[in-house]
Write a protein that holds these residues in place. Structure first.
Motif, short mmCIF file in Angstrom:
data_model
loop_
_atom_site.label_atom_id
_atom_site.label_comp_id
_atom_site.label_asym_id
_atom_site.label_seq_id
_atom_site.Cartn_x
_atom_site.Cartn_y
_atom_site.Cartn_z
N GLY A 78 12.78 19.15 23.18
CA GLY A 78 13.90 20.00 22.79
C GLY A 78 14.19 19.90 21.30
N VAL A 112 16.57 22.08 17.99
CA VAL A 112 17.61 23.06 17.69
C VAL A 112 17.40 23.66 16.30
CG1 VAL A 112 19.35 22.02 19.19
CG2 VAL A 112 19.18 21.26 16.82
N ILE A 121 16.22 17.17 19.42
CA ILE A 121 17.36 16.66 20.18
C ILE A 121 17.04 15.23 20.57
CG2 ILE A 121 18.75 16.95 22.27
CD1 ILE A 121 17.86 19.94 22.25
N ALA A 180 22.35 19.72 23.18
CA ALA A 180 21.84 20.59 22.11
C ALA A 180 22.94 20.84 21.07
CB ALA A 180 21.32 21.90 22.68
N THR A 194 16.17 30.94 23.29
CA THR A 194 15.17 29.88 23.14
C THR A 194 13.84 30.50 22.74
OG1 THR A 194 14.44 29.98 25.45
CG2 THR A 194 16.25 28.47 24.93
#
Length: 178
Positions: free
Chosen positions: A47, A49, A81, A87, A111
């Motif tokens: 993940g 951001v 992340i 997030a 996303t």
């Protein structure tokens, strides 16, 4: 960009992280299994951001990268992340670390999958893109892995200024949608 081939994670991982056995074989498209202990390792997306910040003219803030990959190129602020972090917390942390900006509010946009070359290996990421408002843009101060920043308008996104195609596409989509 990169002139050499960065291996995919399945190509780069040679030893079982559980027992150290070197008989680590492809099990599925995104996994390896250890012939020694039976450990099954999956390669899932990490993940990450991205924060899009606009000024009063509607231009988007881009940062200049201090390190590889893409050292010296323009990027959007953000990052990975951390474990046990949301997030939204990551957006706040990354924008403070990179730019000393305090996030007042944010809106999740979409996303996007990405392949990020890091330490000689491709890392699969799922990037969460946010539209971000900050407390005081005049407090902006590059730090962490950022050496500079500037605002870019719609007319500048197709120029050689934005060398990373992935970043250019995110900014293009942002201007199209807003």
């Amino acid at each position: 960009m990169h002139k050499h081939h960065d291996p995919l994670p399945m190509e780069a991982m040679k030893y079982c992280p559980k027992c150290g056995c070197n008989d680590f074989v492809h099990e599925e498209v995104n996994s390896l299994r250890c012939s020694g202990c039976g450990y099954h390792h999956f390669f899932n997306a990490a993940g990450a951001v991205i924060g899009i910040i606009r000024n009063e003219k509607g231009e988007v803030l881009v940062t200049r990268r201090a390190f590889e990959p893409y050292r010296g190129m323009l990027d959007l602020p953000g990052g990975f992340i951390m474990p046990d972090e949301t997030a939204e917390e990551a957006v706040k942390r990354e924008l403070y670390e990179e730019l000393r900006l305090e996030v007042t509010d944010m809106k999740f946009l979409y996303t996007r999958p990405n392949r990020y070359p890091f330490s000689g290996v491709i890392v699969y990421t799922i990037d969460l893109v946010f539209d971000v408002n900050v407390k005081d843009i005049s407090n902006l101060k590059p730090g962490d892995d950022v050496v500079g920043c500037q605002f870019v308008g719609k007319a500048q996104i197709n120029s050689e200024l934005l060398e990373i195609q992935y970043i250019r596409e995110i900014i293009e989509k942002y201007f199209e949608d807003n």
